[in-house]
Design a protein around this motif. Structure first.
Motif, mmCIF file in Angstrom:
data_model
loop_
_atom_site.group_PDB
_atom_site.id
_atom_site.type_symbol
_atom_site.label_atom_id
_atom_site.label_comp_id
_atom_site.label_asym_id
_atom_site.label_seq_id
_atom_site.Cartn_x
_atom_site.Cartn_y
_atom_site.Cartn_z
ATOM 1 N N GLY A 5 0.075 8.171 -49.903
ATOM 2 C CA GLY A 5 -0.061 9.042 -48.563
ATOM 3 C C GLY A 5 -1.484 8.149 -47.920
ATOM 4 O O GLY A 5 -2.073 7.250 -48.625
ATOM 5 N N ARG A 6 -1.609 8.655 -46.804
ATOM 6 C CA ARG A 6 -2.963 8.048 -45.810
ATOM 7 C C ARG A 6 -4.134 7.946 -46.741
ATOM 8 O O ARG A 6 -4.904 7.130 -46.825
ATOM 9 N N GLU A 7 -4.543 9.212 -47.447
ATOM 10 C CA GLU A 7 -5.638 9.356 -47.996
ATOM 11 C C GLU A 7 -6.108 8.390 -49.105
ATOM 12 O O GLU A 7 -6.812 7.769 -49.202
ATOM 13 N N THR A 8 -4.791 8.284 -49.862
ATOM 14 C CA THR A 8 -5.024 7.234 -51.009
ATOM 15 C C THR A 8 -4.792 5.958 -50.523
ATOM 16 O O THR A 8 -5.700 5.193 -51.154
ATOM 17 N N TYR A 9 -4.283 5.479 -49.583
ATOM 18 C CA TYR A 9 -4.139 4.196 -48.967
ATOM 19 C C TYR A 9 -5.503 3.651 -48.555
ATOM 20 O O TYR A 9 -5.965 2.800 -48.708
ATOM 21 N N ASP A 10 -6.311 4.572 -47.907
ATOM 22 C CA ASP A 10 -7.710 4.392 -47.114
ATOM 23 C C ASP A 10 -8.737 4.342 -48.621
ATOM 24 O O ASP A 10 -9.590 3.209 -48.059
ATOM 25 N N LYS A 11 -8.688 5.094 -49.546
ATOM 26 C CA LYS A 11 -9.400 5.008 -50.650
ATOM 27 C C LYS A 11 -9.581 3.501 -51.465
ATOM 28 O O LYS A 11 -10.312 3.192 -52.144
ATOM 29 N N ILE A 12 -8.172 2.963 -51.673
ATOM 30 C CA ILE A 12 -8.094 2.153 -52.441
ATOM 31 C C ILE A 12 -7.929 0.914 -51.864
ATOM 32 O O ILE A 12 -7.577 0.589 -50.621
ATOM 33 N N SER A 13 -8.422 -0.394 -52.517
ATOM 34 C CA SER A 13 -8.818 -1.684 -51.721
ATOM 35 C C SER A 13 -8.137 -2.650 -52.389
ATOM 36 O O SER A 13 -7.651 -2.585 -53.768
ATOM 37 N N ILE A 14 -7.797 -3.791 -51.772
ATOM 38 C CA ILE A 14 -7.118 -4.866 -52.362
ATOM 39 C C ILE A 14 -8.182 -5.706 -53.629
ATOM 40 O O ILE A 14 -9.280 -5.564 -53.384
ATOM 41 N N GLY A 15 -7.213 -5.680 -54.576
ATOM 42 C CA GLY A 15 -8.169 -6.247 -55.800
ATOM 43 C C GLY A 15 -8.436 -4.950 -56.938
ATOM 44 O O GLY A 15 -8.830 -5.244 -58.068
#
Length: 105
Positions: free
Chosen positions: A64-74
């Motif tokens: 979801g959008r919320e998870t996508y926003d808080k997780i970073s590449i790496g």
């Protein structure tokens, strides 16, 4: 055709039955290689995907959008899956379970 699929799920070497009989699971850490956001032109909604470093269990995971926003590449996630069928049991980020957007009820 669907009967063949069910038989394959139950009796192949990567079967659900094999997972249930042996009750073995794998827990590994996987790193996020990329994040992708796609616009679905039919419904004007976005799909958010996490793309992982090469591994034998999971390539892409829809969130979801919320998870996508808080997780970073790496970032590194902990994947728990069945050994034979490679069914996802749990995916965690900093001890927080991450739901797959495609399977939320």
């Amino acid at each position: 055709m669907s009967t063949l699929n069910v038989v394959g799920l139950l009796f192949s070497s990567n079967s659900i039955l094999n997972d249930l009989i042996h009750r073995k699971k794998v827990i590994i850490e996987i790193a996020i290689k990329d994040k992708k956001e796609f616009l679905n032109s039919n419904s004007n909604t976005y799909t958010y995907r996490l793309v992982f470093d090469k591994n034998e269990f999971l390539d892409v995971y829809h969130v979801g959008r919320e998870t996508y926003d808080k997780i970073s590449i790496g970032d590194v996630l902990t994947l728990e899956c069945s050994k034979y069928g490679k069914w996802i049991i749990d995916l965690r980020w900093k001890s927080e379970s991450i739901e797959n957007k495609s399977y939320i009820k």
